[in-house]
Design an enzyme around this catalytic site. Structure first.
Site, short mmCIF file in Angstrom:
data_model
loop_
_atom_site.label_atom_id
_atom_site.label_comp_id
_atom_site.label_asym_id
_atom_site.label_seq_id
_atom_site.Cartn_x
_atom_site.Cartn_y
_atom_site.Cartn_z
N SER A 146 0.87 -1.17 0.00
CA SER A 146 0.00 0.00 0.00
C SER A 146 0.91 1.22 0.00
O SER A 146 1.81 1.34 0.84
CB SER A 146 -0.90 -0.01 1.24
OG SER A 146 -1.85 1.04 1.14
N GLU A 147 0.72 2.13 -0.95
CA GLU A 147 1.72 3.17 -1.19
C GLU A 147 1.85 4.18 -0.05
O GLU A 147 2.80 4.96 -0.02
CB GLU A 147 1.47 3.89 -2.52
CG GLU A 147 0.18 4.66 -2.62
CD GLU A 147 -0.93 3.86 -3.29
OE1 GLU A 147 -0.94 2.62 -3.14
OE2 GLU A 147 -1.77 4.48 -3.96
N ASN A 148 0.90 4.15 0.90
CA ASN A 148 1.08 5.02 2.07
C ASN A 148 2.05 4.44 3.09
O ASN A 148 2.28 5.06 4.13
CB ASN A 148 -0.27 5.34 2.71
CG ASN A 148 -1.01 4.11 3.18
OD1 ASN A 148 -1.05 3.11 2.45
ND2 ASN A 148 -1.57 4.14 4.35
N SER B 196 8.48 4.09 0.15
CA SER B 196 7.38 3.43 -0.55
C SER B 196 7.45 3.71 -2.05
O SER B 196 7.29 2.80 -2.87
CB SER B 196 6.05 3.91 0.00
OG SER B 196 5.00 3.16 -0.56
#
Lengths: 236, 208, 208, 236
Positions: free
Chosen positions: C46-48, C88
């Site tokens: 998840s890019e967060n 990320s």
């Protein structure tokens, strides 16, 4: 899906003649000792070595120099590495010396999908020779390119089967960045722990950047320059 | 009477702001660590990945995995942190190191510094020298005023390979404290018993 | 008979290599998480800042500080890791994410994708879409074959603002599986009961 | 030498009209709630806000929008942030929307002394309009510039008086990078611990990047989209 290999020989099985290999460690501190030794014994040759020091005191990567399996080196410091001085003097190895910050930022760029960046380091010096210089906001910068590798050989304190890594103290140095910059990152770990034993917030380098893990509990950990204070010195 | 190495280090310590982050180069600059006031709150940065470097360990406490950029065994003070080399040089290049104290082979009146390579000499490498010189907020140089052979190290323009251009703000030698002023050096302070004439004679650029 | 959303997600799950790192976009792609084989060893990114994202938490276990990129409460699986956004996107941009499964507004025969802005529509923003599209090793698109108004979403060339050029390798819709081939789309597979003619009619570029 | 301030008002005392301020958080997750509120109440105006979302659901940075103290915004996502949609529609705030990876890499560059870099993200899109495009090894990249700020307002789980930080889970997001990119980074921490209580290997962000610390034990921590599974769902 485990990334764990049962022997260092298995872990390095993909390394071929002519490979570009990054090796972690600041001098002998934080060396992947078993992986380094295994490559020296594997018979591969014509390697390009990307390492801050390329060994010292005849130890660590000095074994690669002595075995004549390195054709080209990117490093930042030679110092008292007599094996490297000898190779530079006889011209048998092509050595490129980089500023340390540029060295690691070029690898970070490779790992992060950045093909090139500008840095103030080296402007007006031989390091900038032949490179693009550009002014931003009144200061000159030199353009540096990403530095990639086929393999990274690194050392960790603790790793899980997904390749999540904990390093220890200054043994961390270039290792996480090299793992990011290489197509295949191979880690030799003091301790192998189960999945979930490292808290998500305690991971120094996520497993996405690691392809192979091998458990090597014992290390020589040579001290290059032992400096101490005596207890009396302080008590007086 | 010129300053001893210890006196140079003591004088350099006075240049350090309380609470600042300082990187000490190999050699003479290393001595400065012993002369920081106990309550100065200064944090020593070592470019191999420490903020909060402490003194050498007690005998028997050496840890091969806790070293400084000179690859000597050191300690970490309470509140110290370890990090990777990319973070370390982000700290340096990004201007988060308040002061770097460097040794040198030559330093010029225009602020240029040449401290990594002597033409014809054995190549020792660059290490963190160029990044520290280019990135630190302030550069202080500690050096003998002349080479062992009596040649000036404070020169009009460097003829050794440069480390960085126009970055040095102050130089401390056994003769005193000097600032690069473009075409010459100004005298900030002279060691007790050192005359302006002596400083002038031993400096390879005008005293202005 | 065309595929349901669940069947699209099931078909998409077959595109995922065991052990790979996968980022699932908002909407239809999110459903794929429920159809991964238990022993596949797939890691959801998840890019967060999560690698090893797990399912939604049980009621009462929600942690406001554990969310996915859609800002929904999620969990982290054993072996998961948290990290900052720079790391990320280094992971994403640097090609360490094996597969991103994205929704779209338009996808073109030349592999272009337009999934962040409709001309004249309300601007929702870009988020991680452009980095995921440009950086992932492989891009799989899940989408309805046409808009609600019956306009083709698989087009010859996008006329909506692009997200990335030439990156899409495969598209799965309710009608089947299609690959962009430059001037048209090839049919990899049709949903049971869907004719090539129907696919051809509903596609805004030649079937080749 | 402590970096600890006794109140949020003291901690933000240097913020002036026209300041460029980075604010951490992914939506409302990981917001420096007390610092955000204190700025809204301080009377400063004409701010440039650099934040991924600029608030949501009327909370967090939405307070700045409602108070009309923001003149310019750099963000990546608007979504359902009605306060931001309203400001964009009436033209009272100049909003620049960036790809999230470019957004954070531009800040990382600012913090790391890199004035510009090349990225593949946004090539061929409106994001690259007016920017330099260059080919490296057969692929096109767009040049992006460092994104600096005067202040960063971030939230941490645990901080010591030297400013060493531990974050928690996905509340970490942009915060460490923003701290690096700002001239003055101000952190609001759930827990304030003594010097030496955080192991050197457990520090997520070294104190070098932090100028001021304030202890704020209580937070609202609004969940934007509560998604759950029922226990029966799994047991069935």
């Amino acid at each position: 899906m485990t990334k764990v290999y049962q022997s260092v020989e298995d872990a390095i099985s993909e390394i071929r003649d002519g490979a570009r290999i990054m090796v972690g460690g600041f001098g002998l501190c934080g060396n992947a000792e078993a992986l380094i030794a295994a490559v020296a014994e594997s018979g591969v040759k014509d390697l390009t070595l990307i390492s801050n020091n390329a060994g010292n005191l005849g130890k660590g990567l000095a074994a690669w120099l002595r075995a004549d399996i390195v054709r080209k080196i990117f490093c930042t410091y030679v110092g008292n590495n007599e094996d490297l001085h000898k190779k530079m003097a006889d011209g048998s190895v092509d050595v490129t010396i980089l500023p340390q910050g540029t060295f690691v930022e070029r690898m970070r760029a490779a790992g992060a999908g950045i093909p090139a960046f500008f840095t103030p380091t080296g402007v007006g010096t031989v390091v900038a020779d032949g490179k693009e210089i550009r002014e931003f906001d009144g200061r000159e910068y030199v353009m540096e390119r990403a530095l990639h590798a086929d393999f990274a050989l690194i050392r960790a304190r603790k790793v899980d089967p997904a390749g999540n890594i904990r390093f220890y103290r200054t043994a961390r140095n270039f290792s996480p960045i090299m793992a990011m910059a290489a197509k295949m990152a191979i880690v030799e770990t003091d301790e192998l722990v189960g999945l979930g034993e490292i808290d998500p917030d305690d991971v120094h380098l996520p497993g996405a950047f690691i392809q192979r893990v091998v458990h090597v509990p014992e290390h020589e950990d040579t001290i290059e320059y032992r400096t101490v204070r005596t207890r009396s010195e302080v008590q007086s | 009477m010129s300053w001893s190495k210890v006196e140079i280090a003591q004088r350099a310590a006075k240049e350090i702001e309380p609470g600042s982050i300082v990187n000490l180069g190999i050699g003479l600059p290393t001595l400065v660590a012993d002369h920081l006031p106990a309550d100065s709150g200064v944090w020593l940065q070592s470019e191999n990945g420490i903020l909060g470097m402490g003194p050498f360990p007690y005998e028997g406490d050496e840890d091969p995995q806790i070293i400084n950029a000179g690859k000597q065994t050191v300690t970490i003070v309470p509140g110290g942190a370890c990090f990777d080399s990319a973070t370390s040089f982000a700290m340096i290049r990004g201007g988060h190191v308040d002061l770097s104290i460097l040794g040198t082979m030559q330093v010029a009146a225009n602020g240029d510094i040449a401290n990594w390579s002597i033409p014809g000499g054995r190549t020792m490498g660059i290490g963190g020298a160029m990044d520290l010189a280019a990135g630190s907020k302030r550069i202080l140089v500690l050096t003998s005023h002349q080479t062992k052979k009596g040649k000036a190290k404070l020169v009009h323009r460097c003829n050794f390979p440069l480390t960085a251009r126009g970055v040095v703000s102050r130089i401390i030698t056994e003769l005193g404290v000097f600032d690069p002023k473009g075409e010459g050096f100004s005298i900030v302070e002279l060691a007790e018993g050192v005359s302006e004439e002596e400083a002038r004679e031993k400096t390879g650029a005008p005293i202005v």
